[in-house]
Write a protein that holds these residues in place. Structure first.
Motif, PDB file in Angstrom:
ATOM      1  N   GLY A 186       0.866  -1.178  -0.072  1.00  0.00           N
ATOM      2  CA  GLY A 186      -0.205   0.034  -0.019  1.00  0.00           C
ATOM      3  C   GLY A 186       0.765   1.240  -0.055  1.00  0.00           C
ATOM      4  N   ILE A 187       0.222   2.308  -0.301  1.00  0.00           N
ATOM      5  CA  ILE A 187       0.981   3.628  -0.230  1.00  0.00           C
ATOM      6  C   ILE A 187       0.285   4.570   0.611  1.00  0.00           C
ATOM      7  CG2 ILE A 187       1.412   5.626  -1.718  1.00  0.00           C
ATOM      8  CD1 ILE A 187       1.779   3.614  -3.940  1.00  0.00           C
ATOM      9  N   ASP A 188       1.056   5.346   1.461  1.00  0.00           N
ATOM     10  CA  ASP A 188       0.405   6.219   2.419  1.00  0.00           C
ATOM     11  C   ASP A 188       1.006   7.565   2.335  1.00  0.00           C
ATOM     12  OD1 ASP A 188      -0.538   5.731   5.628  1.00  0.00           O
ATOM     13  OD2 ASP A 188       0.934   7.451   5.008  1.00  0.00           O
ATOM     14  N   LEU A 189       0.376   8.686   2.154  1.00  0.00           N
ATOM     15  CA  LEU A 189       0.981   9.897   2.298  1.00  0.00           C
ATOM     16  C   LEU A 189       0.357  10.754   3.535  1.00  0.00           C
ATOM     17  CD1 LEU A 189       2.591  12.322   0.817  1.00  0.00           C
ATOM     18  CD2 LEU A 189       0.314  12.861  -0.140  1.00  0.00           C
ATOM     19  N   ARG A 190       1.234  11.194   4.337  1.00  0.00           N
ATOM     20  CA  ARG A 190       1.064  11.890   5.380  1.00  0.00           C
ATOM     21  C   ARG A 190       0.794  13.445   4.959  1.00  0.00           C
ATOM     22  NH1 ARG A 190       0.014   7.836   9.349  1.00  0.00           N
ATOM     23  NH2 ARG A 190      -0.807   9.414  10.626  1.00  0.00           N
ATOM     24  N   VAL A 191      -0.135  14.141   5.470  1.00  0.00           N
ATOM     25  CA  VAL A 191      -0.237  15.569   5.133  1.00  0.00           C
ATOM     26  C   VAL A 191      -0.692  16.246   6.280  1.00  0.00           C
ATOM     27  CG1 VAL A 191      -0.616  15.496   2.799  1.00  0.00           C
ATOM     28  CG2 VAL A 191      -2.601  15.335   4.196  1.00  0.00           C
ATOM     29  N   THR A 192      -0.170  17.562   6.635  1.00  0.00           N
ATOM     30  CA  THR A 192      -0.735  18.086   7.752  1.00  0.00           C
ATOM     31  C   THR A 192      -2.008  18.917   7.561  1.00  0.00           C
ATOM     32  OG1 THR A 192       1.602  18.477   8.132  1.00  0.00           O
ATOM     33  CG2 THR A 192       0.220  20.175   9.317  1.00  0.00           C
ATOM     34  N   ILE A 193      -2.811  18.736   8.633  1.00  0.00           N
ATOM     35  CA  ILE A 193      -4.393  19.525   8.596  1.00  0.00           C
ATOM     36  C   ILE A 193      -4.493  20.056   9.851  1.00  0.00           C
ATOM     37  CG2 ILE A 193      -5.301  18.013   6.785  1.00  0.00           C
ATOM     38  CD1 ILE A 193      -6.761  16.808   9.408  1.00  0.00           C
ATOM     39  N   LYS A 194      -5.517  21.095  10.009  1.00  0.00           N
ATOM     40  CA  LYS A 194      -5.699  21.445  11.285  1.00  0.00           C
ATOM     41  C   LYS A 194      -6.585  20.283  11.971  1.00  0.00           C
ATOM     42  CE  LYS A 194      -9.197  24.411  13.450  1.00  0.00           C
ATOM     43  NZ  LYS A 194      -9.742  23.321  13.864  1.00  0.00           N
ATOM     44  N   GLU A 195      -6.193  20.113  13.246  1.00  0.00           N
ATOM     45  CA  GLU A 195      -6.935  19.046  14.185  1.00  0.00           C
ATOM     46  C   GLU A 195      -8.452  19.613  14.151  1.00  0.00           C
ATOM     47  OE1 GLU A 195      -5.523  16.829  17.936  1.00  0.00           O
ATOM     48  OE2 GLU A 195      -5.971  19.024  18.317  1.00  0.00           O
ATOM     49  N   PRO A 196      -9.388  18.933  13.956  1.00  0.00           N
ATOM     50  CA  PRO A 196     -10.811  19.290  13.872  1.00  0.00           C
ATOM     51  C   PRO A 196     -11.297  19.705  15.191  1.00  0.00           C
ATOM     52  CG  PRO A 196     -10.686  17.088  12.875  1.00  0.00           C
ATOM     53  CD  PRO A 196      -9.328  17.494  13.558  1.00  0.00           C
ATOM     54  N   GLY A 197     -12.207  20.818  15.374  1.00  0.00           N
ATOM     55  CA  GLY A 197     -12.764  21.094  16.458  1.00  0.00           C
ATOM     56  C   GLY A 197     -12.125  22.477  16.980  1.00  0.00           C
ATOM     57  N   PRO A 198     -12.638  23.016  18.157  1.00  0.00           N
ATOM     58  CA  PRO A 198     -12.284  24.315  18.712  1.00  0.00           C
ATOM     59  C   PRO A 198     -11.026  23.965  19.352  1.00  0.00           C
ATOM     60  CG  PRO A 198     -13.781  23.230  20.140  1.00  0.00           C
ATOM     61  CD  PRO A 198     -13.737  22.302  19.077  1.00  0.00           C
ATOM     62  N   GLY A 199     -10.373  25.362  19.723  1.00  0.00           N
ATOM     63  CA  GLY A 199      -9.096  25.285  20.519  1.00  0.00           C
ATOM     64  C   GLY A 199      -8.127  26.054  19.544  1.00  0.00           C
ATOM     65  N   GLY A 200      -8.446  26.665  18.569  1.00  0.00           N
ATOM     66  CA  GLY A 200      -7.199  27.295  17.676  1.00  0.00           C
ATOM     67  C   GLY A 200      -6.743  26.482  16.692  1.00  0.00           C
ATOM     68  N   MET A 201      -5.687  26.932  16.239  1.00  0.00           N
ATOM     69  CA  MET A 201      -4.956  26.390  15.085  1.00  0.00           C
ATOM     70  C   MET A 201      -3.994  25.433  15.712  1.00  0.00           C
ATOM     71  SD  MET A 201      -4.736  25.846  11.950  1.00  0.00           S
ATOM     72  CE  MET A 201      -5.266  27.004  10.885  1.00  0.00           C
ATOM     73  N   ARG A 202      -4.544  23.998  15.694  1.00  0.00           N
ATOM     74  CA  ARG A 202      -3.579  22.952  16.060  1.00  0.00           C
ATOM     75  C   ARG A 202      -3.309  22.032  15.103  1.00  0.00           C
ATOM     76  NH1 ARG A 202      -6.605  22.668  20.500  1.00  0.00           N
ATOM     77  NH2 ARG A 202      -7.418  20.589  19.749  1.00  0.00           N
ATOM     78  N   LEU A 203      -2.024  21.606  14.553  1.00  0.00           N
ATOM     79  CA  LEU A 203      -1.997  20.978  13.401  1.00  0.00           C
ATOM     80  C   LEU A 203      -1.447  19.425  14.007  1.00  0.00           C
ATOM     81  CD1 LEU A 203       0.557  23.434  11.788  1.00  0.00           C
ATOM     82  CD2 LEU A 203      -2.132  23.188  11.233  1.00  0.00           C
ATOM     83  N   VAL A 204      -2.067  18.666  12.793  1.00  0.00           N
ATOM     84  CA  VAL A 204      -1.889  16.962  13.018  1.00  0.00           C
ATOM     85  C   VAL A 204      -1.551  16.546  11.532  1.00  0.00           C
ATOM     86  CG1 VAL A 204      -3.249  16.567  14.959  1.00  0.00           C
ATOM     87  CG2 VAL A 204      -4.395  16.785  12.714  1.00  0.00           C
ATOM     88  N   ASP A 205      -0.907  15.490  11.621  1.00  0.00           N
ATOM     89  CA  ASP A 205      -0.539  14.880  10.286  1.00  0.00           C
ATOM     90  C   ASP A 205      -1.470  13.503  10.122  1.00  0.00           C
ATOM     91  OD1 ASP A 205       0.967  13.534  12.204  1.00  0.00           O
ATOM     92  OD2 ASP A 205       2.244  12.684  10.465  1.00  0.00           O
ATOM     93  N   VAL A 206      -2.230  13.452   9.146  1.00  0.00           N
ATOM     94  CA  VAL A 206      -3.231  12.316   8.820  1.00  0.00           C
ATOM     95  C   VAL A 206      -2.690  11.670   7.504  1.00  0.00           C
ATOM     96  CG1 VAL A 206      -5.179  13.412   9.937  1.00  0.00           C
ATOM     97  CG2 VAL A 206      -4.812  13.955   7.682  1.00  0.00           C
ATOM     98  N   PRO A 207      -3.206  10.444   7.325  1.00  0.00           N
ATOM     99  CA  PRO A 207      -3.006   9.633   5.883  1.00  0.00           C
ATOM    100  C   PRO A 207      -3.811  10.173   5.004  1.00  0.00           C
ATOM    101  CG  PRO A 207      -3.874   8.370   7.715  1.00  0.00           C
ATOM    102  CD  PRO A 207      -3.737   9.700   8.447  1.00  0.00           C
ATOM    103  N   LEU A 208      -3.324  10.388   3.878  1.00  0.00           N
ATOM    104  CA  LEU A 208      -4.146  10.485   2.663  1.00  0.00           C
ATOM    105  C   LEU A 208      -4.204   9.278   2.275  1.00  0.00           C
ATOM    106  CD1 LEU A 208      -3.566  13.299   0.120  1.00  0.00           C
ATOM    107  CD2 LEU A 208      -5.454  12.900   1.217  1.00  0.00           C
ATOM    108  N   ASP A 209      -5.336   8.681   2.152  1.00  0.00           N
ATOM    109  CA  ASP A 209      -5.638   7.224   1.850  1.00  0.00           C
ATOM    110  C   ASP A 209      -5.518   6.795   0.318  1.00  0.00           C
ATOM    111  OD1 ASP A 209      -6.117   4.717   1.765  1.00  0.00           O
ATOM    112  OD2 ASP A 209      -8.322   4.533   2.922  1.00  0.00           O
ATOM    113  N   MET A 210      -4.504   6.107   0.229  1.00  0.00           N
ATOM    114  CA  MET A 210      -4.316   5.710  -1.170  1.00  0.00           C
ATOM    115  C   MET A 210      -4.483   4.076  -1.442  1.00  0.00           C
ATOM    116  SD  MET A 210      -1.486   7.978  -3.139  1.00  0.00           S
ATOM    117  CE  MET A 210      -0.438   8.538  -1.802  1.00  0.00           C
TER     118      MET A 210
END
Ligand code: NAP
Length: 480
Positions: free
Chosen positions: A369-393
């Motif tokens: 399998g192939i997996d690309l991790r990209v940075t997004i904003k963590e959902p929800g309140p609490g300001g701009m907190r960044l997390v990395d999530v897999p873009l599913d391929m």
């Protein structure tokens, strides 16, 4: 999305070593799967050959047993197995003797593709090539398939190439490296050269480093005598890891065509800098069960683990290290190529928002399998907190159930032999270039009488290998 299976031309495939371990575990199950998928035409025939005296019916029984042992129950349709076994034939032939060859010639049909799979030790390659020629069995476009190991140094690889070249043209020789037959390895090329997204970033300006890992959970087991003469460098790095490195680092070939791809791979091997001793860590597993227990020589200096830092001396990769590692008795089994991109040049977010570099991982095993991790904003309140999530391929999700099972590397490679497509096979000069790079490294260990360090069975490898990256401010990705 409908899967398309295009039947190949009728063929006669002779498997020398048809009673061996590779034939029963890989080659025959792969052939059965292609047959089940409707890719093998009615007229296809598979002829087993080995010294064991037996008739075709006895070999077919043995093949049936192998299919039942190595394929999932759901794939074992009785009628299909019976139809497959009808395509089998067998001849007792000693590669070193003269018996059986005339009979083999009598069995080969005119006008069908001929392929001869040398699934025997390399010491028999010359004898087989010679007899296929002297008994006038092989047609002018017959293909021969040879297994690893292809030599144990430059001199022996050159000698093997020369022996095969006496009777076969390079366009007829298929040197198998089954890593190249894996779906994800080909997807690496599709991703790089089929999208505009990645290629502009695929260089030292944007790639921080690349990690290539082939980790095995098992030790050398019953293969100790063979393995001890080889070691991780010869057994894995010179072939499998080198091929993965080439596909990751090569320039775009001008066509997806055998020599165009192989020319580019060869340039990568030739651009490799010599490796400093400080950039290599060699290890032997220890613990309840140690490497030295598994081999005959109690003072063996053969490595069951190796990690190394490589530099490719060209414009694209100047300053981007490639870290390679492979070992036995590691904590998990897993093979992957991981491309670590650089951080963004400037962060607009608060220092505590967190940010992670993009990582593209191409997993070869256990689950391709192939997996690309990209940075997004963590959902929800609490300001701009960044997390990395897999873009599913994942292919299965994207393409639906029509894609069926992910084919085993041997399925694809054997069909490529029949189709006459050499793209995923190593050319003679590639193998020689890889040995020319490998030889001085091994000679250096011998000259300096270097001993491998120890690592615990079931670990991630020696501490020294962790340090190889730590000192560069990096760390190995965890072997899951
Ligand atoms: P194996 O189990 O020892 O089988 C060897 C085969 O060669 C047997 O069928 C044997 O049958 C036949 N053979 C031996 N001497 C012969 C002779 N003089 N004339 C004709 N046939 C002869 O070995 P293997 O594991 O299948 O490996 C075959 C090749 O594949 C080797 O080069 C190996 O390095 C390579 N390979 C194997 C694996 C694997 O997973 N097994 C993986 C990668 C590469 P008889 O005794 O009946 O003659």
């Amino acid at each position: 999305m409908v899967s398309r299976v295009i039947p190949v031309e009728p063929f006669d495939l002779v498997i020398f070593g048809g009673t061996g371990d590779l034939a029963r575990r890989k080659i025959l199950p792969a052939l059965f799967r292609r047959f089940s998928d409707g890719q093998m035409p009615e007229e296809a025939r598979i002829i087993g050959a080995a010294r064991t005296e037996q008739d075709a019916a006895a070999w077919a029984k043995w093949v049936e047993k192998a299919l039942k042992e190595f394929l999932p129950k759901a794939e074992l349709d009785k009628a299909l197995i019976a139809a497959f076994l009808e395509r089998l034939d067998y001849l007792a032939i000693d590669a070193m003797g003269d018996g059986g060859w005339k009979e083999l010639k009598g069995k080969m049909r005119d006008g069908v593709t001929q392929a001869f799979y040398f699934s025997v030790g390399p010491s028999l390659f010359g004898a087989l090539a010679e007899r296929l020629h002297s008994f006038e069995i092989a047609s002018s476009d017959a293909r021969i398939v040879v297994e690893k190991p292809f030599g144990r140094d430059l001199a022996s690889a050159k000698a093997l190439n020369a022996t095969l070249a006496e009777h076969f043209d390079e366009t007829q020789i298929y040197r198998i490296d089954h890593y190249l037959g894996k779906e994800t390895v080909q997807n690496l090329m599709a991703i790089r050269f089929g999208n505009v997204l990645f290629e502009p970033l695929w260089n030292a300006q944007y790639v921080d480093h690349v990690q290539i890992t082939v980790a095995e959970e098992v030790g050398v087991g019953g293969r100790g005598a063979y393995y001890d003469k080889s070691g991780a460098m010869r057994d894995m790095v010179q072939n499998h890891l080198m091929q993965l490195l080439c596909l990751t680092a090569m320039e775009p070939p001008n066509k997806f065509e055998p020599n165009a791809v192989r020319d580019e791979k060869l340039k990568v091997i030739r651009a490799l800098d010599p490796v400093a001793p400080a950039d290599i860590v060699r290890g032997q597993y220890k613990g309840k069960h140690s490497y030295l227990d598994d081999v005959e020589d109690p003072a063996s200096r053969t490595e069951s683990y190796i990690a190394m830092k490589l530099h490719i001396a060209n414009w694209r990769w100047n300053g981007t290290p490639f870290y390679l590692r492979t070992g036995k008795c590691m904590k998990a089994r897993g093979s992957e190529i991981v491309v670590h991109f650089k951080d963004t040049p400037h962060s607009i977010f608060e220092a505590d928002a967190g940010s992670r570099a993009n990582v593209l991982s191409i997993r070869l095993q256990p689950d391709e399998g192939i997996d690309l991790r990209v940075t997004i904003k963590e959902p929800g309140p609490g300001g701009m907190r960044l997390v990395d999530v897999p873009l599913d391929m994942s292919f299965a999700d994207a393409l639906g159930s029509d894609v069926g099972h992910v084919p085993d590397a041997y399925e694809r490679l054997i069909m490529d032999v029949i189709r006459g497509n050499q793209t995923l096979f190593m050319r003679g000069d590639e193998v020689e270039a890889a040995w020319a790079w490998t030889d001085p490294i091994i000679e250096g260990w011998i000259e300096r009488a270097e001993k491998p360090v120890q690592y615990e069975t079931g670990s991630s490898g020696p501490e020294e290998a962790l340090m190889l990256l730590h000192r560069d401010g990096r760390r190995w990705r965890d072997i899951a």
